[in-house]
Motif scaffolding. Structure first.
Motif, PDB file in Angstrom:
ATOM      1  N   PHE A 202     -10.982  13.504   1.111  1.00 52.12           N
ATOM      2  CA  PHE A 202     -11.977  12.909   2.000  1.00 52.12           C
ATOM      3  C   PHE A 202     -11.716  11.412   2.163  1.00 52.12           C
ATOM      4  CE2 PHE A 202     -16.182  11.002   2.808  1.00 52.12           C
ATOM      5  CZ  PHE A 202     -16.469  11.634   4.000  1.00 52.12           C
ATOM      6  N   GLN A 203     -11.395  10.726   1.057  1.00 54.26           N
ATOM      7  CA  GLN A 203     -11.086   9.295   1.139  1.00 54.26           C
ATOM      8  C   GLN A 203      -9.842   9.051   1.986  1.00 54.26           C
ATOM      9  OE1 GLN A 203     -10.774   8.062  -2.920  1.00 54.26           O
ATOM     10  NE2 GLN A 203     -12.986   7.726  -3.151  1.00 54.26           N
ATOM     11  N   GLU A 204      -8.847   9.878   1.807  1.00 59.58           N
ATOM     12  CA  GLU A 204      -7.630   9.767   2.613  1.00 59.58           C
ATOM     13  C   GLU A 204      -7.950   9.992   4.100  1.00 59.58           C
ATOM     14  OE1 GLU A 204      -3.982   9.533   1.973  1.00 59.58           O
ATOM     15  OE2 GLU A 204      -4.855   8.378   0.328  1.00 59.58           O
ATOM     16  N   ALA A 205      -8.793  10.966   4.384  1.00 60.86           N
ATOM     17  CA  ALA A 205      -9.171  11.255   5.769  1.00 60.86           C
ATOM     18  C   ALA A 205      -9.879  10.049   6.384  1.00 60.86           C
ATOM     19  CB  ALA A 205     -10.062  12.485   5.843  1.00 60.86           C
ATOM     20  N   MET A 206     -10.770   9.427   5.637  1.00 58.51           N
ATOM     21  CA  MET A 206     -11.479   8.244   6.143  1.00 58.51           C
ATOM     22  C   MET A 206     -10.498   7.095   6.392  1.00 58.51           C
ATOM     23  SD  MET A 206     -14.444   9.351   6.521  1.00 58.51           S
ATOM     24  CE  MET A 206     -15.322   7.878   6.918  1.00 58.51           C
ATOM     25  N   HIS A 207      -9.566   6.942   5.488  1.00 59.96           N
ATOM     26  CA  HIS A 207      -8.554   5.893   5.646  1.00 59.96           C
ATOM     27  C   HIS A 207      -7.753   6.102   6.943  1.00 59.96           C
ATOM     28  CE1 HIS A 207      -5.272   3.153   4.734  1.00 59.96           C
ATOM     29  NE2 HIS A 207      -4.430   4.164   4.903  1.00 59.96           N
ATOM     30  N   TYR A 208      -7.302   7.324   7.156  1.00 56.38           N
ATOM     31  CA  TYR A 208      -6.515   7.606   8.360  1.00 56.38           C
ATOM     32  C   TYR A 208      -7.360   7.513   9.630  1.00 56.38           C
ATOM     33  CZ  TYR A 208      -2.423   8.898   5.655  1.00 56.38           C
ATOM     34  OH  TYR A 208      -1.330   8.872   4.816  1.00 56.38           O
ATOM     35  N   GLU A 209      -8.630   7.855   9.556  1.00 56.46           N
ATOM     36  CA  GLU A 209      -9.509   7.701  10.722  1.00 56.46           C
ATOM     37  C   GLU A 209      -9.678   6.231  11.078  1.00 56.46           C
ATOM     38  OE1 GLU A 209     -13.238   9.672  10.136  1.00 56.46           O
ATOM     39  OE2 GLU A 209     -12.367  11.664  10.309  1.00 56.46           O
ATOM     40  N   GLU A 210      -9.856   5.382  10.068  1.00 55.07           N
ATOM     41  CA  GLU A 210      -9.966   3.945  10.326  1.00 55.07           C
ATOM     42  C   GLU A 210      -8.668   3.412  10.933  1.00 55.07           C
ATOM     43  OE1 GLU A 210     -10.997   2.080   6.642  1.00 55.07           O
ATOM     44  OE2 GLU A 210     -12.940   3.101   6.523  1.00 55.07           O
ATOM     45  N   ARG A 211      -7.556   3.865  10.386  1.00 56.32           N
ATOM     46  CA  ARG A 211      -6.261   3.440  10.914  1.00 56.32           C
ATOM     47  C   ARG A 211      -6.090   3.902  12.357  1.00 56.32           C
ATOM     48  NH1 ARG A 211      -1.008   1.972   9.721  1.00 56.32           N
ATOM     49  NH2 ARG A 211       0.639   3.257  10.639  1.00 56.32           N
ATOM     50  N   ALA A 212      -6.491   5.127  12.639  1.00 60.39           N
ATOM     51  CA  ALA A 212      -6.388   5.654  14.005  1.00 60.39           C
ATOM     52  C   ALA A 212      -7.268   4.845  14.954  1.00 60.39           C
ATOM     53  CB  ALA A 212      -6.771   7.133  14.036  1.00 60.39           C
ATOM     54  N   THR A 213      -8.450   4.461  14.497  1.00 57.39           N
ATOM     55  CA  THR A 213      -9.348   3.659  15.330  1.00 57.39           C
ATOM     56  C   THR A 213      -8.723   2.300  15.640  1.00 57.39           C
ATOM     57  OG1 THR A 213     -11.258   4.755  14.340  1.00 57.39           O
ATOM     58  CG2 THR A 213     -11.667   2.686  15.495  1.00 57.39           C
ATOM     59  N   ARG A 214      -8.172   1.660  14.622  1.00 61.92           N
ATOM     60  CA  ARG A 214      -7.524   0.357  14.838  1.00 61.92           C
ATOM     61  C   ARG A 214      -6.329   0.492  15.775  1.00 61.92           C
ATOM     62  NH1 ARG A 214      -7.976  -0.019   9.243  1.00 61.92           N
ATOM     63  NH2 ARG A 214      -5.707   0.222   9.036  1.00 61.92           N
ATOM     64  N   LEU A 215      -5.542   1.538  15.568  1.00 63.03           N
ATOM     65  CA  LEU A 215      -4.373   1.734  16.426  1.00 63.03           C
ATOM     66  C   LEU A 215      -4.769   2.052  17.860  1.00 63.03           C
ATOM     67  CD1 LEU A 215      -2.044   3.680  13.999  1.00 63.03           C
ATOM     68  CD2 LEU A 215      -1.590   1.452  15.010  1.00 63.03           C
ATOM     69  N   LYS A 216      -5.863   2.789  18.035  1.00 62.05           N
ATOM     70  CA  LYS A 216      -6.344   3.099  19.391  1.00 62.05           C
ATOM     71  C   LYS A 216      -6.734   1.810  20.098  1.00 62.05           C
ATOM     72  CE  LYS A 216      -7.896   5.924  22.588  1.00 62.05           C
ATOM     73  NZ  LYS A 216      -7.026   6.759  23.391  1.00 62.05           N
ATOM     74  N   GLN A 217      -7.423   0.919  19.380  1.00 60.73           N
ATOM     75  CA  GLN A 217      -7.819  -0.359  19.967  1.00 60.73           C
ATOM     76  C   GLN A 217      -6.582  -1.199  20.309  1.00 60.73           C
ATOM     77  OE1 GLN A 217     -10.237  -2.743  17.395  1.00 60.73           O
ATOM     78  NE2 GLN A 217     -10.622  -4.301  18.938  1.00 60.73           N
ATOM     79  N   THR A 218      -5.617  -1.224  19.410  1.00 55.89           N
ATOM     80  CA  THR A 218      -4.388  -1.969  19.660  1.00 55.89           C
ATOM     81  C   THR A 218      -3.618  -1.379  20.833  1.00 55.89           C
ATOM     82  OG1 THR A 218      -4.283  -2.469  17.296  1.00 55.89           O
ATOM     83  CG2 THR A 218      -2.290  -2.847  18.570  1.00 55.89           C
ATOM     84  N   LEU A 219      -3.606  -0.069  20.926  1.00 56.95           N
ATOM     85  CA  LEU A 219      -2.934   0.592  22.039  1.00 56.95           C
ATOM     86  C   LEU A 219      -3.597   0.228  23.367  1.00 56.95           C
ATOM     87  CD1 LEU A 219      -0.834   2.632  23.061  1.00 56.95           C
ATOM     88  CD2 LEU A 219      -2.491   4.445  22.589  1.00 56.95           C
ATOM     89  N   THR A 220      -4.916   0.185  23.372  1.00 53.80           N
ATOM     90  CA  THR A 220      -5.644  -0.205  24.582  1.00 53.80           C
ATOM     91  C   THR A 220      -5.299  -1.642  24.977  1.00 53.80           C
ATOM     92  OG1 THR A 220      -7.444   1.280  23.975  1.00 53.80           O
ATOM     93  CG2 THR A 220      -7.930  -0.393  25.627  1.00 53.80           C
ATOM     94  N   GLU A 221      -5.278  -2.537  23.993  1.00 58.50           N
ATOM     95  CA  GLU A 221      -4.935  -3.931  24.267  1.00 58.50           C
ATOM     96  C   GLU A 221      -3.501  -4.049  24.775  1.00 58.50           C
ATOM     97  OE1 GLU A 221      -5.676  -6.000  20.626  1.00 58.50           O
ATOM     98  OE2 GLU A 221      -7.850  -5.742  20.775  1.00 58.50           O
ATOM     99  N   ALA A 222      -2.584  -3.303  24.179  1.00 54.61           N
ATOM    100  CA  ALA A 222      -1.187  -3.344  24.606  1.00 54.61           C
ATOM    101  C   ALA A 222      -1.042  -2.823  26.040  1.00 54.61           C
ATOM    102  CB  ALA A 222      -0.323  -2.529  23.653  1.00 54.61           C
ATOM    103  N   THR A 223      -1.810  -1.805  26.376  1.00 52.17           N
ATOM    104  CA  THR A 223      -1.763  -1.259  27.738  1.00 52.17           C
ATOM    105  C   THR A 223      -2.271  -2.286  28.746  1.00 52.17           C
ATOM    106  OG1 THR A 223      -2.108   0.964  26.861  1.00 52.17           O
ATOM    107  CG2 THR A 223      -2.535   0.638  29.202  1.00 52.17           C
TER     108      THR A 223
END
Length: 138
Positions: free
Chosen positions: A94-115
């Motif tokens: 569960f902790q690993e899942a939360m970690h990867y979800e946070e990472r995915a959220t940050r990467l999604k935001q970065t991807l939007t900014e890069a676009t």
């Protein structure tokens, strides 16, 4: 002594600037051609920046997909561990899942900014190409 060197330097610079001014006055077309070459070089630099931004966008997209997949995988593992009665393993997954979800959220935001940045760069590049074409026509 330093004032003598300073005076000599200033005199040489003044003579050099005067010679360049006379050269530019005699042949303004050569100066315009040099300016056009500089503009073309700047346009090429922007083109390379756009290519780099495309690569960054692809890399962010790939990283985002991996993080989202790993988050989903860890959630499934946590569910399996809960069904098996392994509370310690469930907590870890569960902790690993939360970690990867946070990472995915940050990467999604970065991807939007890069676009968005890519779109801005492409618009500026097109504008530069049109202005350069106009300058060649004139």
């Amino acid at each position: 002594m330093t004032s003598l060197f300073t005076r000599i330097k200033n005199t040489v610079l003044a003579d050099l600037n005067e010679a360049l001014d006379q050269k530019e006055k005699k042949n303004p077309i050569a100066l315009l051609n040099q300016y056009l070459r500089q503009c073309e070089q700047e346009t090429e630099k922007v083109k390379k920046l756009i290519e780099r931004q495309y690569r960054l966008k692809e890399e962010f997209s790939r990283e985002y997909q991996q993080a989202a997949e790993l988050a989903e995988k860890r959630k499934n593992q946590a569910d399996i561990a809960a069904k098996a009665g392994e509370s310690e393993l469930q907590q870890f997954a569960f902790q690993e899942a939360m970690h990867y979800e946070e990472r995915a959220t940050r990467l999604k935001q970065t991807l939007t900014e890069a676009t968005l940045e890519l779109q801005n760069l492409e618009a500026k590049y097109e504008e530069m190409k049109h202005k350069l074409k106009d300058m060649h026509i004139r």
